[in-house]
Design a protein around this motif. Sequence first.
Motif, PDB file in Angstrom:
ATOM      1  N   ILE A  41     -52.001 -34.510   3.439  1.00 11.16           N
ATOM      2  CA  ILE A  41     -52.218 -35.533   4.786  1.00 11.16           C
ATOM      3  C   ILE A  41     -50.693 -36.160   4.859  1.00 11.16           C
ATOM      4  CG2 ILE A  41     -52.970 -37.495   5.549  1.00 11.16           C
ATOM      5  CD1 ILE A  41     -55.799 -36.427   4.530  1.00 11.16           C
ATOM      6  N   VAL A  42     -50.135 -36.574   3.590  1.00  7.25           N
ATOM      7  CA  VAL A  42     -48.994 -37.473   3.592  1.00  7.25           C
ATOM      8  C   VAL A  42     -47.751 -36.608   3.783  1.00  7.25           C
ATOM      9  CG1 VAL A  42     -47.459 -38.827   1.999  1.00  7.25           C
ATOM     10  CG2 VAL A  42     -49.882 -39.228   1.836  1.00  7.25           C
ATOM     11  N   PHE A  43     -47.774 -35.392   3.067  1.00 10.21           N
ATOM     12  CA  PHE A  43     -46.810 -34.418   3.334  1.00 10.21           C
ATOM     13  C   PHE A  43     -46.733 -33.849   4.846  1.00 10.21           C
ATOM     14  CE2 PHE A  43     -44.979 -30.198   3.511  1.00 10.21           C
ATOM     15  CZ  PHE A  43     -44.348 -30.015   2.507  1.00 10.21           C
ATOM     16  N   GLY A  44     -47.783 -33.652   5.410  1.00  3.05           N
ATOM     17  CA  GLY A  44     -47.910 -33.279   6.770  1.00  3.05           C
ATOM     18  C   GLY A  44     -47.220 -34.308   7.948  1.00  3.05           C
ATOM     19  N   LYS A  45     -47.211 -35.370   7.692  1.00  2.00           N
ATOM     20  CA  LYS A  45     -46.655 -36.649   8.439  1.00  2.00           C
ATOM     21  C   LYS A  45     -45.083 -36.258   8.333  1.00  2.00           C
ATOM     22  CE  LYS A  45     -50.570 -38.086   9.309  1.00  2.00           C
ATOM     23  NZ  LYS A  45     -51.054 -37.393  10.459  1.00  2.00           N
ATOM     24  N   THR A  46     -44.595 -35.859   7.338  1.00  2.66           N
ATOM     25  CA  THR A  46     -43.226 -35.762   7.147  1.00  2.66           C
ATOM     26  C   THR A  46     -42.497 -34.485   7.812  1.00  2.66           C
ATOM     27  OG1 THR A  46     -43.022 -34.352   5.068  1.00  2.66           O
ATOM     28  CG2 THR A  46     -43.498 -37.010   4.897  1.00  2.66           C
ATOM     29  N   VAL A  47     -43.374 -33.591   8.166  1.00  2.00           N
ATOM     30  CA  VAL A  47     -42.699 -32.338   8.665  1.00  2.00           C
ATOM     31  C   VAL A  47     -42.057 -32.406   9.931  1.00  2.00           C
ATOM     32  CG1 VAL A  47     -43.324 -29.689   9.539  1.00  2.00           C
ATOM     33  CG2 VAL A  47     -44.332 -30.986   7.262  1.00  2.00           C
TER      34      VAL A  47
END
Length: 343
Positions: free
Chosen positions: A70-76
């Motif tokens: 979830i945290v990673f997806g925000k950064t994409v």
Amino acid sequence: MAKTNAGRFFEDYALGQVLTHAVPRTVSGGERALYHMLYPARHALYSSDAFAQASGLPASPLDDLAAFHIVFGKTVPDVSLNAVANLGYGEGRFLKPVYPGDTLRSVSEVIGLKQNSNGKSGVVYVRTKGLNQRDETVLEYVRWVMVRKANPDAPAPETVIPDLAKTVPAEDLVIPEGLDFTGYDFDLAGEPHRWGDYEVGEIIDHVDGVTIEEAEHMQATRLWQNTAKVHFDATFRPDGQRLIYGGHVISMARTLSFNGLANAQMVVGLNAGAHANPCFSGDTVKCWSEVLDKAETAAPGVGAIRLRLVATKDGSVGELKGENGKYLPGVLLDLDYWALMPL
């Protein structure tokens, strides 16, 4: 004036740049159910409120890797929308469990830049923090990603490659408040093997395999709101194939490692990680683990175990790199992490 966003390209990044990522996400039991459906995850601490409460936690947290996705997806959209590939991870720590009802958001800082020799792309290094609704950092990590240039003639930035620690020291691992494995139920957890049963250097073949399906990969990538073009647009790569999101491979391998590591309950540190070769629909993922280190913790009945998790598409076990020092073509993932296990 254009209102759409084509994403950042390599020449759009600057050292020290802070990226505040949209959009915050409140998690629920739905994320847990979908995570367990997609992989399927079976670690008891993340499956049962009663088991988690018997281990000193208020309830069953969201799987650590689900929180990571979830945290990673925000950064994409800000970091890797125009990526060629996500290359690696380091200095990762899971600082607080995430529970249903928590709201997660992400912030990143650019800590390194290096243009590739072909002048068409470069590597961007970012340190990302995931925060909850109380502005507490729940996890942090560094990743580096290869990003295309929009203008090959744009000047190269000064090369800065961050000096990253090779491992997270055991004493820097954060143990969730209240965690207590002294009354741990090995029968309910699924295996009898405890921290003391594992030896440094031991290799565990996790036996099982899963063939990656296009539909499941697309569901997972959408679930984590990962918008990177290489995962969705078949015209984005010269070979016309959609690249499987690396996090999908990580979670699949972690789930497969249950067979032999059912009691490696909580992921608390991410020392290093590399997506060694691309994964595509139709590849069958199998995995093996090597015990790299062990450490005691201050929490009652809780030990830390450092594991190398290797995912392959050829079923090989114990083989990682060739004589030239490069990853063998059958290796998909090389992940070095810390987990918590009952003593």
